[in-house]
Each structure stands twice: as C-alpha cells, then as structure tokens.
Design an enzyme around this catalytic site. Structure first.
Site, PDB file in Angstrom:
ATOM      1  N   ARG A 128       0.870  -1.397   0.015  1.00 40.71           N
ATOM      2  CA  ARG A 128      -0.026   0.087  -0.064  1.00 40.71           C
ATOM      3  C   ARG A 128       0.930   1.224   0.033  1.00 40.71           C
ATOM      4  NH1 ARG A 128      -1.940  -3.388   3.964  1.00 40.71           N
ATOM      5  NH2 ARG A 128      -4.085  -4.457   3.455  1.00 40.71           N
ATOM      6  N   LYS A 179      -1.964  -2.804   8.027  1.00 41.96           N
ATOM      7  CA  LYS A 179      -3.111  -2.516   8.911  1.00 41.96           C
ATOM      8  C   LYS A 179      -2.915  -3.268  10.293  1.00 41.96           C
ATOM      9  CE  LYS A 179      -6.159  -2.011   5.145  1.00 41.96           C
ATOM     10  NZ  LYS A 179      -7.586  -2.433   4.501  1.00 41.96           N
ATOM     11  N   HIS A 193      -2.870   2.573  -5.736  1.00 48.92           N
ATOM     12  CA  HIS A 193      -3.435   1.429  -5.323  1.00 48.92           C
ATOM     13  C   HIS A 193      -3.801   0.468  -6.590  1.00 48.92           C
ATOM     14  CE1 HIS A 193      -5.154  -0.620  -2.057  1.00 48.92           C
ATOM     15  NE2 HIS A 193      -6.334  -1.123  -2.670  1.00 48.92           N
ATOM     16  N   ARG A 249      -0.994  -1.692  -7.126  1.00 53.22           N
ATOM     17  CA  ARG A 249      -1.185  -2.878  -6.341  1.00 53.22           C
ATOM     18  C   ARG A 249      -1.995  -3.887  -6.724  1.00 53.22           C
ATOM     19  NH1 ARG A 249      -1.031  -4.517  -0.628  1.00 53.22           N
ATOM     20  NH2 ARG A 249      -3.137  -5.007   0.165  1.00 53.22           N
ATOM     21  N   HIS A 286      -3.707  -9.048   3.024  1.00 51.98           N
ATOM     22  CA  HIS A 286      -4.907  -9.321   3.501  1.00 51.98           C
ATOM     23  C   HIS A 286      -4.874 -10.337   4.704  1.00 51.98           C
ATOM     24  CE1 HIS A 286      -5.789  -8.354  -1.028  1.00 51.98           C
ATOM     25  NE2 HIS A 286      -5.823  -7.362  -0.113  1.00 51.98           N
ATOM     26  N   TYR A 346      -9.318 -10.454  -7.099  1.00 50.65           N
ATOM     27  CA  TYR A 346      -8.204 -10.391  -8.396  1.00 50.65           C
ATOM     28  C   TYR A 346      -8.510 -11.494  -9.262  1.00 50.65           C
ATOM     29  CZ  TYR A 346      -6.003  -6.891  -5.371  1.00 50.65           C
ATOM     30  OH  TYR A 346      -5.764  -5.845  -4.673  1.00 50.65           O
TER      31      TYR A 346
END
Length: 366
Positions: free
Chosen positions: A218, A242, A312, A315, A338, A347
């Site tokens: 990110r 995150k 992004h 990404r 993730h 994806y």
C-alpha cells in the site's frame, strides 16, 4: 452523549487499537447518528432504539449516500451499540438486528504487464505531469488507510493500530514534505545544486514506482518504510500494515537496482537532519507524503500516455499479474497483507486471460 462518544473513541484507539482513520470515521458516523436521534426526541442515550437507527440510515439514503457508505455507517452503529451495551450505557444491543445494504464491489483497474513496465521506467524519460504543491508537516509514519480496495479511509474493522496510525508504534516523528521539484516555480536558471536535487528526485521516483509494483504494498506502507526495513541480502522489505501486522515482502532485481541507486546517489542528496531513518524522502528532506506519492504515480502515468492509475492501481496490477503468472492465491494473500482470503479473491475475477489459458489447455473441446 458527548462523554459517551469520547469514551467510545478512546475504546477504539486504546483497546481495539484502530487506526486514526478508522477512529475518525467511526466517531463521525456515531456523532451523525446521535444528532439524528436527538432530533427525533431521544434526550438520553438509553432511549436509542432500532427504529431510530433505521430512520438514520434511511435519511442517509435519501441524501444520496452510496451503498458502500451506508454499509460502513451501519457497521459503525453496530460497533457503537455493542460497546455501549457492554459499558452499561444501553439496556440492550439495539443495533444487533440492524441490516445494511451489501456494498457494491467494482473490479479494480489494472495495467497490462507492458504498461506497468512502461510506468516504472518512466522516470528519466518523462517529467511527471504534476503541479507543485505546498509541503505538509505531519508524523513520520503516515496512517494506513482503513480500507483496502480503496484505499479510502472507511473503517474495515481489521486489526490494531498500536500507538501510531501506521502501527509501527514508537519511532520518532519525521516531518513529511510534498516531494515536489527542487526549483521554485519561477526559477529559470537552475543551479548545479538544483540539478543534483532534480536527479535525486528522479531516482526517488523510480525507486517508489519499482517498490509499489514490485511488492504490491500500500502507498502508506511504502511511505512509512525506514532504511532499516530493507533487507538487501535477501531482497525482502519488512512492512507494517493494517493493525500493525508485520510481514516480509520480497522484491525483484529491478526494484533492487532502483533502491540501490536511490540509497547511494539520491537519498544522500535530499537527506536533512530531520530526515532521520525515512527510506523515501521528499525534495525538502522530509518523509515522502502519501498524497504526493499519489500525484507522482498519476503524473508519470499521464506523461507516459497510460490510463489514469493510482498507487492502489499498481497494487491491483501486481496482484493480478502474480495470479496470471501462476502464483497461489494464499501466497498472494500473504504478500498483500490481507487478513481474509475474500479480499484477495477479487483478483481472480480480473485474471480472465489466465482462465482462457487454463481452458485451452484443459478442455477437450477448446
């Protein structure tokens, strides 16, 4: 009610360890909810009920809120209601039965492999088509966006963010800057020093683009990197994503070359006492700002004649190209950071060419 909102914000930050973006979004939604409840005659928090919650969401819908926004606000209301019930502020978890529209999920925009290669090789061949902007001062580690597809700042409820928005905790603060060009807009005869800064900025831009596409990190994670986070021997970068979750992400030879050039010849030119350990620097020596990094990516895309693309989007492109190349979905999940495989599965909808190849290879009537 104000005291309840303050306590809720403290709970999100200190107990749930949510990022600054997430706390801000949740609190904003709760303030809107309580304001609506007050207008409907709820003088005290215990008077809040399911009918008021549904009325609040209905009002948001009539005001044009998107399905994704409604889903986020419903999630905020449920989180607040559950917390208030546990804290003894509500007699029951009134939002437990609150439903919300399923957020529509658009397929991400991706570049072809040749387009991505043209973008990361653009520095030195094209000038980024971005106007200069004033520098911004802020904490050393830019806060991670609370949402993945977006990188919007809507809450996703994923993981803790310890003592700083990026989850890395107690690293010293480093001012950020805009990373715009070395010369002022009105300068017409740049000095040799200015030329040196301009060359360093190009090396920085190449390292940024190679890092974003080569690792799929990110933009907040890339801008939050320190020099020590790069393991040159193993070609691995340590990323804090995150919720403060740490992961090791490999990068390839092109990214290694770009990082080596930047660290040897670019960063020393831009480094200043306030740079500290930041890996990517702006033209004034501060940690590169994510907003500026987005402008850099978009500017080179425009200069190269590519479709509009964001960090992004790079990404998304990296993840899609990995899957099309045969990478395992679980491996891509780990690389992207993730917490749920469902976030990575989007994806698979993009890799149509991979499906066609498998069809041609396996189906007897292909």
């Amino acid at each position: 009610m104000r005291e309840a909102v303050d306590d809720f914000a403290g709970h999100l930050a200190a107990v749930r360890n949510r990022s600054a973006h997430t706390v801000r979004a949740y609190v904003g939604d709760v303030v809107s909810l309580l304001d609506h409840a007050h207008r409907m005659g709820c003088a005290e928090l215990p008077e809040l009920d399911l009918a008021v919650l549904r009325s609040w969401l209905a009002k948001q819908r009539t005001m044009g809120a998107a399905r994704t926004s409604l889903a986020r606000r419903a999630a905020s209301a449920r989180t607040f209601s559950a917390w208030a019930h546990r804290a003894g502020l509500l007699p029951a978890d009134v939002a437990g039965a609150l439903s919300s529209p399923r957020a529509h999920r658009d397929l991400p925009t991706v570049l072809r492999a040749d387009q991505a290669a043209a973008l990361v090789e653009a520095p030195g061949r094209f000038a980024p088509a971005v106007p200069p902007s004033p520098p911004a001062e802020g904490p050393s580690r830019p806060s991670s966006p609370a949402r993945e597809g977006s990188q919007s700042s809507t809450p996703d409820g994923k993981g803790p963010q310890p003592s700083s928005p990026d989850g890395k905790g107690s690293r010293p603060s480093t001012p950020t800057d805009d990373g715009s060009g070395p010369a002022s807009p009105g300068s017409s005869d740049p000095s040799p020093a200015a030329d040196g800064v301009a060359e360093a900025v190009l090396l920085r831009d190449r390292a940024l683009l190679e890092l974003l596409y080569g690792t799929g990190v990110r933009i907040s994670e890339a801008c939050g990197l320190d020099v020590a986070d790069v393991d040159h021997a193993r070609r691995v970068v340590r990323v804090f994503g995150k919720g403060g979750r740490e992961r090791a992400v490999p990068y390839g030879v092109p990214a290694q070359r770009a990082l080596d050039e930047w660290l040897r010849h670019g960063r020393p030119t831009l480094a200043a006492p306030h740079s500290r350990d930041a890996l990517l620097l702006g033209a004034r020596g501060g940690r590169l700002n994510p907003t500026t990094a987005r402008r850099i990516v978009g500017g080179y895309a425009a200069a190269t004649g590519l479709p509009p693309i964001s960090p992004h989007g790079l990404r998304h492109s990296a993840a899609t190209h990995l899957l099309e190349g045969g990478a395992d979905l679980r491996a891509v999940q780990e690389l992207l950071g993730h917490s749920s495989l469902a976030s990575t599965q989007i994806y698979t909808h993009v890799s149509v060419e991979r499906l066609r190849t498998a069809y041609r290879q396996a189906h007897p009537r292909a």
